[in-house]
Scaffold this active site. Sequence first.
Site, PDB file in Angstrom:
ATOM      1  N   PRO A   2    -132.192  -5.656 -32.290  1.00  0.00           N
ATOM      2  CA  PRO A   2    -131.928  -6.877 -31.521  1.00  0.00           C
ATOM      3  C   PRO A   2    -133.237  -7.559 -31.111  1.00  0.00           C
ATOM      4  O   PRO A   2    -134.147  -6.903 -30.617  1.00  0.00           O
ATOM      5  CB  PRO A   2    -131.180  -6.369 -30.286  1.00  0.00           C
ATOM      6  CG  PRO A   2    -130.939  -4.920 -30.482  1.00  0.00           C
ATOM      7  CD  PRO A   2    -131.796  -4.443 -31.594  1.00  0.00           C
ATOM      8  N   GLU A   3    -133.318  -8.871 -31.348  1.00  0.00           N
ATOM      9  CA  GLU A   3    -134.519  -9.616 -30.972  1.00  0.00           C
ATOM     10  C   GLU A   3    -134.190 -10.479 -29.757  1.00  0.00           C
ATOM     11  O   GLU A   3    -133.078 -10.430 -29.228  1.00  0.00           O
ATOM     12  CB  GLU A   3    -135.014 -10.424 -32.169  1.00  0.00           C
ATOM     13  CG  GLU A   3    -135.297  -9.488 -33.339  1.00  0.00           C
ATOM     14  CD  GLU A   3    -135.996 -10.134 -34.541  1.00  0.00           C
ATOM     15  OE1 GLU A   3    -136.594 -11.206 -34.389  1.00  0.00           O
ATOM     16  OE2 GLU A   3    -135.940  -9.532 -35.627  1.00  0.00           O
ATOM     17  N   LYS A  55    -137.290  -8.891 -25.272  1.00  0.00           N
ATOM     18  CA  LYS A  55    -136.180  -8.026 -25.650  1.00  0.00           C
ATOM     19  C   LYS A  55    -135.684  -7.185 -24.483  1.00  0.00           C
ATOM     20  O   LYS A  55    -134.889  -6.270 -24.669  1.00  0.00           O
ATOM     21  CB  LYS A  55    -136.619  -7.104 -26.805  1.00  0.00           C
ATOM     22  CG  LYS A  55    -137.146  -7.858 -28.023  1.00  0.00           C
ATOM     23  CD  LYS A  55    -137.653  -6.869 -29.062  1.00  0.00           C
ATOM     24  CE  LYS A  55    -138.441  -7.563 -30.156  1.00  0.00           C
ATOM     25  NZ  LYS A  55    -139.085  -6.579 -31.059  1.00  0.00           N
ATOM     26  N   ARG A 248    -144.048  -2.738 -40.782  1.00  0.00           N
ATOM     27  CA  ARG A 248    -142.769  -3.463 -40.731  1.00  0.00           C
ATOM     28  C   ARG A 248    -142.744  -4.489 -41.854  1.00  0.00           C
ATOM     29  O   ARG A 248    -143.721  -5.220 -42.060  1.00  0.00           O
ATOM     30  CB  ARG A 248    -142.603  -4.167 -39.375  1.00  0.00           C
ATOM     31  CG  ARG A 248    -142.740  -3.248 -38.160  1.00  0.00           C
ATOM     32  CD  ARG A 248    -141.573  -2.311 -37.982  1.00  0.00           C
ATOM     33  NE  ARG A 248    -140.296  -2.999 -37.963  1.00  0.00           N
ATOM     34  CZ  ARG A 248    -139.819  -3.672 -36.904  1.00  0.00           C
ATOM     35  NH1 ARG A 248    -140.510  -3.725 -35.778  1.00  0.00           N
ATOM     36  NH2 ARG A 248    -138.642  -4.276 -36.971  1.00  0.00           N
TER      37      ARG A 248
END
Length: 258
Positions: A2-3, A55, A248
């Site tokens: 979730p961002e 976040k 990433r």
Amino acid sequence: MPEGDTIHAAARRVGAALVGKEIVSIEAPQPRHALDRWPDRLAGRPVQSVDAHGKHLFLRFGGNLTLHSHLRMGGMWGVYEQGRRWSRSPRRAWLVIRTPEHEIVEFDGPVLELMTESRTRFDLRLAALGPDILATELDEHRFLVRLREDDPTRGIGDALLDQRNIAGIGNVWKSEGCFDAGIDPWRKLAHTSDDEALRVLHGTRARMQESVSRGGHIRGPRVYDRAGRQCPRCNSRIRARGQGDDNRTTYWCPACQR
Ligand SMILES: [Zn+2]
């Protein structure tokens, strides 16, 4: 993962269900919190506000107590009308708050702590966070200051993921933001002007705001998770490669992002 857009949308939903409502019960079912006595400590305290920074999500109760949550990789907030089936197993619930109308549930959220309001201001991890990309007033100046304090050989894409520079961007928005601005995510900070960095920031913010208005769902990613497909701008092939210390995956178009 979730961002910031997902978390801000969750804060709106949770806030609408909790603020000013009677709290019937609060449970923290995971064994880790068995001794924390949250139900006792929060009994009779109304939720005054629910807000997000990057976040992180904060449930602010009366009496200067705040529940701080971070969902890490796979957590979620659910808001259900009483009697409706939850979208994940009750075994995965970390926090359950009931009002006469709703059940508000945090699933799979390993960062959940009750802190005093003053500790939220002095907590080192929280104080280190950069400005929130979805704040009502975007603090561009502080973003640029943090960016210029960062390693100038670092790629702009990697720097955008660093929550100390700007809070709320994750892997999806890092790739999408650089694409929208036409900037190569591998471009070193030393070779990225303030104007270019702000262009990325503003474009990303606008699309994240749109996502919040849709409940935290991104509409049609342009490069994210589209390796090997055609670039929507120039028809070249989109590429993917790990970036930064955490490796990433970054998605980008090597032809039209410079
Ligand atoms: Zn392209």
